[in-house]
Design a protein around this motif. Structure first.
Motif, PDB file in Angstrom:
ATOM      1  N   ASP A 183      -7.994  -0.944 -11.733  1.00 31.75           N
ATOM      2  CA  ASP A 183      -7.266  -0.406 -10.265  1.00 31.75           C
ATOM      3  C   ASP A 183      -8.067  -1.058  -9.149  1.00 31.75           C
ATOM      4  O   ASP A 183      -9.137  -0.892  -8.755  1.00 31.75           O
ATOM      5  CB  ASP A 183      -7.431   0.887  -9.983  1.00 31.75           C
ATOM      6  CG  ASP A 183      -6.399   1.416  -8.921  1.00 31.75           C
ATOM      7  OD1 ASP A 183      -5.830   0.794  -8.196  1.00 31.75           O
ATOM      8  OD2 ASP A 183      -6.357   2.552  -8.590  1.00 31.75           O
ATOM      9  N   GLU A 184      -7.512  -2.233  -8.663  1.00 32.31           N
ATOM     10  CA  GLU A 184      -8.096  -3.046  -7.488  1.00 32.31           C
ATOM     11  C   GLU A 184      -9.417  -3.637  -7.853  1.00 32.31           C
ATOM     12  O   GLU A 184     -10.335  -3.254  -6.991  1.00 32.31           O
ATOM     13  CB  GLU A 184      -7.934  -2.429  -6.015  1.00 32.31           C
ATOM     14  CG  GLU A 184      -6.256  -2.162  -5.790  1.00 32.31           C
ATOM     15  CD  GLU A 184      -6.251  -2.000  -4.369  1.00 32.31           C
ATOM     16  OE1 GLU A 184      -6.949  -2.551  -3.611  1.00 32.31           O
ATOM     17  OE2 GLU A 184      -5.277  -1.331  -4.129  1.00 32.31           O
ATOM     18  N   GLN A 229     -10.640   2.812  -8.641  1.00 34.10           N
ATOM     19  CA  GLN A 229     -11.089   2.378  -7.566  1.00 34.10           C
ATOM     20  C   GLN A 229     -12.387   2.718  -7.112  1.00 34.10           C
ATOM     21  O   GLN A 229     -13.313   1.965  -6.459  1.00 34.10           O
ATOM     22  CB  GLN A 229     -10.046   2.544  -6.312  1.00 34.10           C
ATOM     23  CG  GLN A 229      -8.743   1.848  -6.393  1.00 34.10           C
ATOM     24  CD  GLN A 229      -7.844   2.288  -5.109  1.00 34.10           C
ATOM     25  OE1 GLN A 229      -7.632   3.425  -4.872  1.00 34.10           O
ATOM     26  NE2 GLN A 229      -7.531   1.171  -4.345  1.00 34.10           N
ATOM     27  N   GLU A 266     -11.295  -5.653  -4.949  1.00 32.21           N
ATOM     28  CA  GLU A 266     -11.494  -5.105  -3.512  1.00 32.21           C
ATOM     29  C   GLU A 266     -12.770  -5.115  -3.070  1.00 32.21           C
ATOM     30  O   GLU A 266     -13.675  -4.285  -3.485  1.00 32.21           O
ATOM     31  CB  GLU A 266     -10.749  -3.497  -3.552  1.00 32.21           C
ATOM     32  CG  GLU A 266     -10.587  -2.972  -2.203  1.00 32.21           C
ATOM     33  CD  GLU A 266     -10.011  -1.698  -1.953  1.00 32.21           C
ATOM     34  OE1 GLU A 266      -9.915  -1.074  -1.177  1.00 32.21           O
ATOM     35  OE2 GLU A 266     -10.314  -0.873  -3.132  1.00 32.21           O
ATOM     36  N   GLY A 267     -12.681  -5.559  -1.772  1.00 29.76           N
ATOM     37  CA  GLY A 267     -13.980  -5.740  -0.668  1.00 29.76           C
ATOM     38  C   GLY A 267     -15.269  -6.518  -1.432  1.00 29.76           C
ATOM     39  O   GLY A 267     -16.277  -6.148  -1.037  1.00 29.76           O
ATOM     40  N   GLN A 301     -19.081  -3.060  -9.767  1.00 29.15           N
ATOM     41  CA  GLN A 301     -17.687  -3.064 -10.515  1.00 29.15           C
ATOM     42  C   GLN A 301     -17.981  -3.603 -11.762  1.00 29.15           C
ATOM     43  O   GLN A 301     -17.246  -3.313 -12.738  1.00 29.15           O
ATOM     44  CB  GLN A 301     -17.100  -4.108  -9.297  1.00 29.15           C
ATOM     45  CG  GLN A 301     -15.583  -4.212  -9.800  1.00 29.15           C
ATOM     46  CD  GLN A 301     -14.586  -2.959  -9.614  1.00 29.15           C
ATOM     47  OE1 GLN A 301     -14.880  -1.943 -10.575  1.00 29.15           O
ATOM     48  NE2 GLN A 301     -13.960  -2.654  -8.852  1.00 29.15           N
ATOM     49  N   ASN A 304       0.817  -1.311  -0.013  1.00 26.57           N
ATOM     50  CA  ASN A 304       0.002   0.115  -0.033  1.00 26.57           C
ATOM     51  C   ASN A 304       0.773   1.252   0.193  1.00 26.57           C
ATOM     52  O   ASN A 304       1.608   1.282   0.693  1.00 26.57           O
ATOM     53  CB  ASN A 304      -0.933  -0.050   1.341  1.00 26.57           C
ATOM     54  CG  ASN A 304      -2.010  -1.048   1.377  1.00 26.57           C
ATOM     55  OD1 ASN A 304      -2.430  -1.306   0.019  1.00 26.57           O
ATOM     56  ND2 ASN A 304      -2.608  -1.198   2.024  1.00 26.57           N
ATOM     57  N   GLU A 339      -3.757  -5.037  -7.792  1.00 29.04           N
ATOM     58  CA  GLU A 339      -4.358  -5.889  -7.061  1.00 29.04           C
ATOM     59  C   GLU A 339      -3.629  -6.273  -5.919  1.00 29.04           C
ATOM     60  O   GLU A 339      -2.401  -6.458  -5.859  1.00 29.04           O
ATOM     61  CB  GLU A 339      -4.853  -7.020  -8.186  1.00 29.04           C
ATOM     62  CG  GLU A 339      -5.762  -8.069  -7.213  1.00 29.04           C
ATOM     63  CD  GLU A 339      -6.892  -7.185  -6.735  1.00 29.04           C
ATOM     64  OE1 GLU A 339      -7.082  -7.573  -5.389  1.00 29.04           O
ATOM     65  OE2 GLU A 339      -7.572  -6.675  -7.392  1.00 29.04           O
ATOM     66  N   GLN A 340      -4.456  -6.100  -4.705  1.00 32.58           N
ATOM     67  CA  GLN A 340      -3.761  -6.825  -3.588  1.00 32.58           C
ATOM     68  C   GLN A 340      -3.824  -8.231  -3.113  1.00 32.58           C
ATOM     69  O   GLN A 340      -2.941  -8.546  -2.427  1.00 32.58           O
ATOM     70  CB  GLN A 340      -4.381  -5.990  -2.197  1.00 32.58           C
ATOM     71  CG  GLN A 340      -4.354  -4.688  -2.350  1.00 32.58           C
ATOM     72  CD  GLN A 340      -3.231  -4.292  -2.096  1.00 32.58           C
ATOM     73  OE1 GLN A 340      -2.137  -4.709  -1.525  1.00 32.58           O
ATOM     74  NE2 GLN A 340      -2.950  -2.850  -2.578  1.00 32.58           N
ATOM     75  N   HIS A 341      -4.152  -8.899  -4.273  1.00 31.11           N
ATOM     76  CA  HIS A 341      -4.265 -10.492  -4.254  1.00 31.11           C
ATOM     77  C   HIS A 341      -3.367 -11.041  -5.493  1.00 31.11           C
ATOM     78  O   HIS A 341      -3.926 -11.242  -6.508  1.00 31.11           O
ATOM     79  CB  HIS A 341      -5.741 -10.871  -4.304  1.00 31.11           C
ATOM     80  CG  HIS A 341      -6.596 -10.743  -3.427  1.00 31.11           C
ATOM     81  ND1 HIS A 341      -6.980  -9.474  -3.442  1.00 31.11           N
ATOM     82  CD2 HIS A 341      -6.950 -11.173  -2.217  1.00 31.11           C
ATOM     83  CE1 HIS A 341      -8.072  -9.169  -2.472  1.00 31.11           C
ATOM     84  NE2 HIS A 341      -7.799 -10.283  -1.791  1.00 31.11           N
ATOM     85  N   THR A 367      -1.595   3.031  -7.602  1.00 25.33           N
ATOM     86  CA  THR A 367      -2.836   3.708  -8.187  1.00 25.33           C
ATOM     87  C   THR A 367      -2.493   5.112  -8.888  1.00 25.33           C
ATOM     88  O   THR A 367      -2.972   5.433  -9.914  1.00 25.33           O
ATOM     89  CB  THR A 367      -3.721   4.209  -6.993  1.00 25.33           C
ATOM     90  OG1 THR A 367      -4.115   2.819  -6.639  1.00 25.33           O
ATOM     91  CG2 THR A 367      -4.838   5.156  -7.378  1.00 25.33           C
TER      92      THR A 367
END
Length: 234
Positions: A156-157, A86, A160-161, A138, A39, A189-191, A44
């Protein structure tokens, strides 16, 4: 394979604050790049810079040989950038169908193809944006980028969520868009494992600079490198 995107010595940020420093890489037509990092490392900001939503301090960006860095955001969309930020930025006061037809450009992607990709949207085509779940919003954001018929899709992600079942649905759609349909994409992506599995290349940012670049398959097979760079092996 022909080169689609070229970024050279790119520095950018917000106002006088410089977030990206001398970023450089290329991406071929039909290829997918996983853009990774912890992060606050500039991922981004890089996506936003490609879309024209930051202040560029130096360097060049070209898409299909056209200089993007000289263009306003709406001109970059016309030149072939499809951006899913995002925040999604759908028109919440319009229906699903109106969201798609309001921005549609000629090409192979049209609202009907989006509905085939995302049956949930077909079922809710008369619903307002405010009446959609986060996952449906999304999907609509991705569909709205597709009907621009871009050369390069910026995500962008996108996961997410979202609930696991929606994540799987979106991953299948992204795989189809990129691997089956051949649309080039850059995905933040965070994954990492999920995105590396459907990407060709990977770039890792840290403090606004590229600290690692490799094939997605090579990085995915090195959990110790993922752990060192991202603090997560899976």
């Amino acid at each position: 394979m022909s080169e689609l995107l070229r970024i050279e010595n790119l520095s950018a940020g917000y106002g006088e604050a410089v977030v990206l420093h001398d970023v450089a890489f290329t991406l071929g037509e039909g290829q997918t790049l996983a853009l990774l990092g912890r992060n606050g490392t500039g991922k981004t900001t890089l996506i936003n810079t490609l879309a024209g939503a930051t202040r560029q301090h130096g360097g060049t960006i070209s898409l299909g040989g056209q200089a993007l860095h000289k263009l306003a955001p709406h001109q970059r969309a016309a030149a072939g950038i499809g951006w899913v930020p995002q925040e999604r930025n759908i028109f919440k006061s319009l229906t699903v169908h109106e969201n798609l037809t309001a921005v549609e450009r000629p090409g192979k992607w049209n609202p009907q193809r989006v509905y085939e990709m995302f049956p949930r949207l077909a079922e809710r085509k008369t619903n307002l944006g405010t009446q959609l779940s986060g996952g449906e919003q999304q999907m609509l954001a991705v569909g709205r980028a597709l009907v621009l018929n871009p050369k390069l899709l910026l995500l962008d992600e996108p996961l997410e969520g979202l609930a696991p079942i929606i994540v799987e649905e979106l991953l299948r759609a992204i795989r189809r868009i990129t691997q089956d349909e051949g649309l080039a994409a850059i995905i933040v992506e965070q994954h990492p494992q999920a995105i590396l599995a459907i990407s060709d290349h990977a770039v890792v940012l840290d403090h606004g600079t590229i600290v690692h670049a490799d094939s997605a398959a090579a990085l995915r097979s090195q959990p110790q490198v993922l752990e060192r760079l991202l603090g997560v092996a899976r």
